[in-house]
Design an enzyme around this catalytic site. Structure first.
Site, PDB file in Angstrom:
ATOM      1  N   GLU A 134      -2.147   9.357  -2.055  1.00  0.00           N
ATOM      2  CA  GLU A 134      -3.166   8.741  -2.700  1.00  0.00           C
ATOM      3  C   GLU A 134      -2.827   8.111  -4.114  1.00  0.00           C
ATOM      4  OE1 GLU A 134      -4.930   7.473  -5.373  1.00  0.00           O
ATOM      5  OE2 GLU A 134      -6.233   9.222  -5.709  1.00  0.00           O
ATOM      6  N   GLU A 163      -0.102   1.331  -9.133  1.00  0.00           N
ATOM      7  CA  GLU A 163       0.803   2.477  -9.222  1.00  0.00           C
ATOM      8  C   GLU A 163       2.052   2.519  -8.370  1.00  0.00           C
ATOM      9  OE1 GLU A 163      -1.649   6.061  -8.332  1.00  0.00           O
ATOM     10  OE2 GLU A 163      -2.962   5.737 -10.139  1.00  0.00           O
TER      11      GLU A 163
END
Length: 740
Positions: A188, A197
């Site tokens: 995740e 990210e």
């Protein structure tokens, strides 16, 4: 506050920490550099702007209880309290891990997904009555989180079933770090934009080096959706040039022909858009932008051209986007970051866009601002949308057939002069009431001065220009510190000087830090007027009282101030009120059982509220209250402390009593600063909850308090007392609340 150096900085107590996910960051305000058995973090003093490197030591045994740097400003607690997210991952992992295999968890955090995978394999063993060849490898690069994960695994009896590797995933070496390629990837590493990210480079490296052929993945696929909207509130947050037309003053922060000399960075901005749904006009149906398959190697960049029909006439001010996760291969488990208004759209369920979810702060919608005044459209008119994604971001360009041109894209101004500000800061600078108050305060400060030396202590370009313009008749001399803007601020002032009617001969941008200021820097003159908003460039996420840096700097300048110096603001007021904050409370509450795994060991480190040991409480954290879901004031605002800037900084304390004036459940106290700009206290700049463009400080209670009637809790009448003290060394505010 901690900051550090890494590939992709993402900007969130004097101690703030961020966790790293390979190869990029998990949301927060710091990152780190590791070397061998140590990790270096940059610690920032919010009152001086000074920083120093500190060391976090590496290894601890599972039984060790050595302190872990506080992680309260990261998003881990909020994320772990997101029950729909946790449930979706658990269901998908149970459906995916159906036999003993090698599972790789990238960016493992507390190890929740790793434990889910290990448990799923254990169930397979139990049902088949055979020994397991399965294994779980948890990859986590941020050392404090690795230490916390070890404690979580031990608490759940999983320490021997999961192998932890304290590296970024792109640093893993096949054969030494991992003995075999993984069959299943669980991860995740998603931000509100999806890609920020480092999802793409992480997946690319994993498919090239860490995963076997045709791997299973959780999540399986992600789809980004968008929608065209009209919103004057969003327009105010990026178009300073046209909003200046609505002001009555003569200051031109963005002169004609220099439309982008002050602007927001061209990127997507995470925002709880559903909080302003009443102020948003939807101009199109949701449309699909990009799809990303986790189970195969993604491309580094793609481009798509879409034809979007306008469902209403209006002006497109922004593209609001969100994403939908399909977590399992079959397409039965979903999670969406979409806004709540999707529930009201016809046929939306056919697209699986509408997924029930609780309010959370770690994922929001994203806003892409359309340049200038926006793009006018008519109902049923086609809008061409060009979307491009890179490794870490998505950009948009919109145009219509009738215009056959881009939506008035202004030519970027020279970078050495251009000042990039946050959307909130753009809105403040374009607000006519704020500008009027500031100009009145400046006029009052210099009106009785002859040839004054005025010192701008912060990064306020507005005050610098205002003093230079209003002080022409009195032959003003302006010196600006610009601690954050520095030389860029000076170049900006030079570029806009003619448009604002002042000469750069009267303005000097100092190169010295406050610790080095002396009479030589002021040409042997005492400072007659010391001003600030206060505003410090690049420090938008600070707690409200950390802008008392102005007071610290005023104290350091004491030898340079004249006897009759005018100081603006002359006073700071720490204000507070009790509030109903159920969504924020739920997202920050103590963790217990998460899908069958005990996480209570992490509560103190992550800054949870609720059932903490005696003497422990949650920290004060900065939030935009208007974006915190359901909110309600339960008391009138009260002044807790006063800070007199006429005097040097000192240890301060204060207390105040308040009564509940509304019914409800009190979850915490909200703090903010009111800046009293003039000695007559007629001009006050408030940064309270009603002011959308400033963050407030939130102190959640140890336990929510039920207010059953005005002034009463639990059926008994009470008075409530707040006691606060401020440490002038680090701007640490201690808060105690008692009910009598």
């Amino acid at each position: 506050m901690l900051f550090s150096l890494c590939k992709t900085p993402n900007p969130k107590s004097p101690l703030c920490v961020i966790s790293l996910l390979s190869p990029f960051l998990r949301r927060s305000t710091t990152c780190n550099m590791s070397s061998g058995s140590r990790m270096f973090q940059l610690k920032l003093d919010p009152l001086t702007g000074n920083s120093e490197w500190v060391v976090v030591q590496e290894f601890e045994t599972p039984d060790s209880q050595t302190p872990i740097p506080p992680l309260s400003t990261t998003s881990y607690l909020d994320m772990l309290n997101d029950s729909p997210r946790n449930r979706a991952f658990r269901e998908a992992i149970d459906k995916t891990v159906t036999k003993p295999c090698h599972v790789l968890d990238i960016g493992a955090g507390t190890g929740l997904l790793s434990m889910m995978a290990a448990r799923a394999m254990g169930r397979v063993d139990s049902e088949s009555c055979t020994g397991s060849n399965g294994m779980v490898t948890a990859c986590e690069s941020y050392l404090p989180m690795v230490k916390l994960m070890r404690r979580v695994l031990k608490e759940n009896g999983m320490e021997r079933r999961i192998r932890i590797i304290n590296k970024r995933s792109d640093e893993l070496e096949f054969g030494s770090d991992i003995a075999s390629r993984a069959d299943v990837l669980v991860s995740e590493i998603l931000d509100s934009e999806l890609l920020g990210e480092g999802l793409i480079p992480t997946l690319q490296h994993a498919h090239d080096n860490l995963l076997g052929d045709n791997p299973e993945t959780v999540p399986y696929r992600a789809t980004i959706y968008g929608q065209l909207v009209e919103s004057k509130d969003l327009w105010k947050m990026h178009d300073l040039y046209n909003n200046e037309e609505n002001t009555s003053d003569t200051i031109c922060l963005v002169p004609k022909g220099m439309e982008t000399i002050i602007c927001v960075k061209h990127q997507q901005y995470p925002m709880h858009c559903e909080a302003i749904s009443d102020e948003i006009k939807l101009l199109s149906e949701p449309f699909k932008v990009f799809e990303f398959d986790f189970w195969k190697r993604p491309e580094s960049s793609r481009e798509t051209n879409l034809l979007v029909k306008a469902t209403k006439g209006g002006t497109v001010h922004a593209v609001i986007s969100w994403w939908l996760l399909q977590l399992d291969r079959e397409g039965t488990v979903f999670y969406s970051t979409g806004p709540n208004w999707l529930h009201c759209l016809p046929d939306v369920n056919e697209l699986n866009l509408s997924c029930s979810k609780a309010w959370c702060d770690h994922w929001k919608q994203c806003v892409w601002f359309i340049p200038n005044r926006g793009l006018p459209v008519h109902k049923d008119e086609n809008v061409y949308l060009n979307a491009i994604h890179t490794n870490i971001s998505i950009t948009y360009v919109v145009k219509t057939i009738s215009q056959n041109m881009e939506a008035r894209q202004s030519k970027p101004y020279a970078q050495d002069c251009q000042v990039l500000l946050s959307p909130e800061r753009i809105a403040i600078n374009g607000d006519s009431n704020w500008r009027c108050s500031m100009l009145e305060a400046v006029h009052n400060a210099i009106k009785h001065k002859v040839s004054p030396l005025c010192f701008v202590a912060d990064d306020s370009i507005f005050l610098t220009i205002a003093i230079a313009q209003l002080g022409r008749a009195s032959n003003v001399n302006v010196k600006s510190a610009f601690p954050g803007l520095g030389e860029k601020g000076e170049q900006y002032l030079q570029a806009v000087a003619d448009s604002n009617g002042y000469s750069m001969d009267c303005i000097t941008v100092l190169k010295q830090r406050y610790s080095g200021l002396n009479m030589e820097a002021t040409h042997e003159r005492k400072v007659d007027v010391l001003v600030a908003e206060p505003f410090y460039y690049g420090r938008d996420g600070l707690l409200p009282w950390q802008n008392l840096r102005f007071w610290k700097e005023r104290t350091m300048m004491e030898p340079l101030l004249s006897k009759d110096v005018v100081i603006m603001p002359c006073k700071g007021l720490l204000k507070a009120c009790a509030m109903h904050l159920p969504d924020l409370w739920r997202s920050r509450q103590c963790l217990k059982d998460i899908e069958g795994f005990d996480h209570s060991v992490v509560n103190s480190t992550l800054g949870a509220c609720g059932d903490l040991p005696a003497g422990e409480g949650s920290p004060c954290l900065p939030f935009f209250i208007w974006q915190c879901g359901e909110t309600k004031k339960l008391s009138e605002p009260i002044t807790v402390m006063e800070f007199n800037f006429q005097e040097p900084m000192r240890l301060c304390s204060g207390e105040a009593e308040f009564e509940f004036t509304e019914l409800g459940v009190c979850h915490g106290l909200v703090f903010w600063m009111d800046w009293v700009m003039d000695a007559g206290e007629s001009i006050v700049i408030s940064t309270g909850p009603e002011q959308r463009y400033w963050k407030q400080g939130v102190k959640l209670l140890e336990k929510p308090v039920a207010v059953q009637s005005r002034g009463c809790i639990s059926g008994s009448r009470c008075s409530s007392k707040i006691v606060c003290s401020l440490d002038p060394r680090n701007a640490d505010l201690s808060v105690e609340l008692t009910f009598v």
